[in-house]
Design an enzyme around this catalytic site. Structure first.
Site, short mmCIF file in Angstrom:
data_model
loop_
_atom_site.label_atom_id
_atom_site.label_comp_id
_atom_site.label_asym_id
_atom_site.label_seq_id
_atom_site.Cartn_x
_atom_site.Cartn_y
_atom_site.Cartn_z
N ASP A 76 0.84 -1.20 0.00
CA ASP A 76 0.00 0.00 0.00
C ASP A 76 0.88 1.25 0.00
OD1 ASP A 76 -2.43 1.47 0.30
OD2 ASP A 76 -1.93 1.76 2.40
N THR A 109 -3.05 4.88 -4.20
CA THR A 109 -2.04 5.69 -3.49
C THR A 109 -0.66 5.55 -4.12
OG1 THR A 109 -1.88 3.85 -1.95
CG2 THR A 109 -3.20 5.70 -1.26
N THR A 110 -0.40 4.40 -4.75
CA THR A 110 0.89 4.23 -5.42
C THR A 110 0.88 4.97 -6.76
OG1 THR A 110 0.92 2.02 -4.46
CG2 THR A 110 2.59 2.50 -6.09
N ASP A 407 -8.82 -0.86 1.59
CA ASP A 407 -8.83 -0.34 0.22
C ASP A 407 -10.07 -0.81 -0.54
OD1 ASP A 407 -6.49 0.82 0.80
OD2 ASP A 407 -5.29 -0.11 -0.76
#
Length: 543
Positions: A76, A109-110, A407
């Site tokens: 994450d 988020t990446t 997520d």
């Protein structure tokens, strides 16, 4: 008037007293103009390059060790950056970027950091050509606007129907594809969807996350993870001889301690003879008995207490046949009250039958040969409160499973709020890149360079996906781009899972439109902000 032997930081006032204007100026490093911009770009790129290998279903996990030796293994982006020790100011901004994506969307988020890093990388080439950073920042903003407009055009409506959960499950599976728990991929996605649908208000299109609790217990395997329509509390019955299962429960939810009231005075009470001690003991017992009787009189057959009680009270509860759970924390107490439609009672005098919560069963579950016990409160009248109960081989797997489930929950929630979707696997990015570069050909001003750079940066996402999947990045990307152009199909992306088709509609790789838009918006805003900083001052050698 200056003084201070050439230090350049002492000034004297009209009385001749020295004043320091800038503290530690001799110890500060200062970068201005192009040097500062280059330093920003280097920092942003280095953060993005760390996360780049974690992108996509074949992305690699990162292992972080905290100063006190705690190990975290995760995929994450937000968690990786939060735990990284970054000194550079711009790198800190990148950490905040992934954090804001996590808070707003919960997924992507990446990708957002990789995109911001790519935009900074392309900016460097244009700055070297002599384009002014402000023109570049404005060009990026226009390009982002164009990309978001294009996303609206290629987005599909997606049915959010409680009777047909399959589409939601597929979206949750896309999110979980890159996580460690993709071994029981489908099961986890179903659990996430069921949890959200249990608490969702489909009329108001809202989901209250407070009602979904995620609990984990080491032991068992990931497949043992289950969704409990009720509350799981990490406690057991206060006395080992109390029954392990209760049916048709009426529970008193107490936040008052099972103990005699203590005199709130500063005086000391000295017991000097046996009679006084016995009288005191008798008084305590009477208090205990009256407390238990009040609970029984209200019709309760289970007491859930926020505080503890001593062995004497515990034994009395057993004698009076009133099972009890003690030391239940504040959030759990609230969830139990919501689930059972009970009221939290702060004083024994206020306990009435109407304030009791009801539920079908309360049972204590054990885990194999360990002494661990947990309480499961099920068949509640208000099924809004649910608990996802995760099992796993060790603590690290459970922690990562919790992050992954979070997520997936966020993605399903976003679909309930806004049911537009785009296709994953880099398909949406390639489609936007083509639209942005097409727009660049129509622009006669210098901003066209920024547009092309923006399109190149968007292509960095599918490139990274292909690279992490062991494919030849450039070949794969050019092939998909040419097919998107010739077939006019915005669902063509990188075939990361070797499914022999690039069509993400067939592969069912789906992302929410809201998430994609937010990624492009946040990354562009941050890059625009960084490009406008041309002076950076740091203490000592922190650079």
């Amino acid at each position: 008037m200056m003084g201070g032997g050439g230090m350049g930081q002492l000034v004297f006032d009209e009385y001749g007293k020295p004043m320091i204007i800038l503290k530690d100026q001799d110890a500060q490093k200062r970068l201005t103009g192009m040097d500062a911009l280059k330093s920003h770009i280097l920092a942003a790129r280095s953060v993005a390059s760390i996360l780049r290998t974690s992108l996509g279903p074949r992305g690699l996990d990162k292992m972080m060790v905290s100063p006190d030796g705690d190990v975290t293994i995760t995929n994450d982006g937000a968690t990786i950056l939060k735990q990284m020790d970054v000194d550079h100011q711009i790198a800190k901004l990148m950490v905040q970027l992934s954090q804001s994506q996590d808070d707003e969307i919960g997924d992507g988020t990446t990708g957002v950091v990789v995109l911001a890093g790519a935009l900074m990388e392309k900016a460097e080439e244009l700055l070297d050509k002599g384009i002014h950073p402000i023109r570049l920042a404005d060009g990026y903003e226009l390009a982002a606007k164009k990309a978001i407009e294009h996303l609206d055009k290629i987005a599909d409506e997606y049915p959010v129907d409680p009777n047909n959960l399959e589409p939601l499950i597929l979206t949750a599976m896309t999110t979980l594809g890159s996580k460690i728990i993709n071994r029981c991929h489908r099961q986890m996605a179903e659990i996430a969807v069921d949890a959200v649908m249990a608490v969702a208000d489909l009329e108001a299109r809202d989901v209250n996350f407070e009602l979904i609790k995620v609990e984990g217990k080491v032991g068992g395997k990931l497949e043992d993870t289950m969704l409990v329509k009720g509350v799981v509390v990490d406690k057991d019955f206060s006395h080992p001889q109390m029954p392990k299962t209760l049916k048709n429960v009426k529970c008193a939810i107490l936040t008052c301690p099972f103990e005699p009231p203590k005199p709130k005075t500063k005086h000391k009470l000295e017991v000097t003879n046996v009679e006084d001690y016995q009288a005191l003991h008798k008084y305590e017992q009477e208090q205990f008995i009256s407390m238990v009787d009040k609970v029984k009189a209200a019709g309760a057959n289970l007491a859930i207490c926020q505080w503890g009680f001593d062995d004497e009270a515990n034994h009395l509860l057993l004698q009076k046949d009133l099972p009890a759970i003690r030391w239940v924390g504040g959030p759990e107490i609230e969830l139990i009250a919501i689930a059972t439609n009970g009221r939290i009672v702060p004083r024994f005098e206020e306990l009435t039958p109407e304030k009791l919560g009801t539920c079908g069963t309360v049972r204590e579950i054990g885990f194999g040969t360990t002494k661990d016990r947990m309480m499961v409160i099920e068949d509640c009248p208000n099924t809004k409160a649910v608990t996802i109960f995760i099992r796993g081989g060790n603590r690290m797997i459970i922690e990562e499973a919790k992050r992954s489930i979070h997520d997936a929950l966020c993605v399903v929630r976003n679909l309930v709020r806004n049911n537009k979707i785009v296709y994953g696997g880099g398909a949406a990015e390639i489609s936007c890149a083509l639209a942005v570069s097409e727009e660049a050909d129509k622009i006669s001003t210098i901003e066209q360079y920024a547009f092309r750079a923006f399109a190149d940066a968007l292509e960095n996402i599918p490139l990274a996906l292909a690279e992490n999947s062991g494919l030849s990045p450039i070949h794969t990307l050019t092939d998909v781009k040419s097919r998107q152009l010739s077939e006019k199909n915005p669902a063509l992306g990188i075939d990361c899972m070797n499914a022999n088709t690039c069509d993400m509609k067939t592969q069912r790789v789906i992302e929410t439109l809201h998430s994609k838009k937010q990624q492009i918006l946040l990354a562009t805003q941050l890059v625009k902000m960084i490009l406008k900083i041309d002076d950076i001052r740091t203490q000592g050698e922190a650079m």
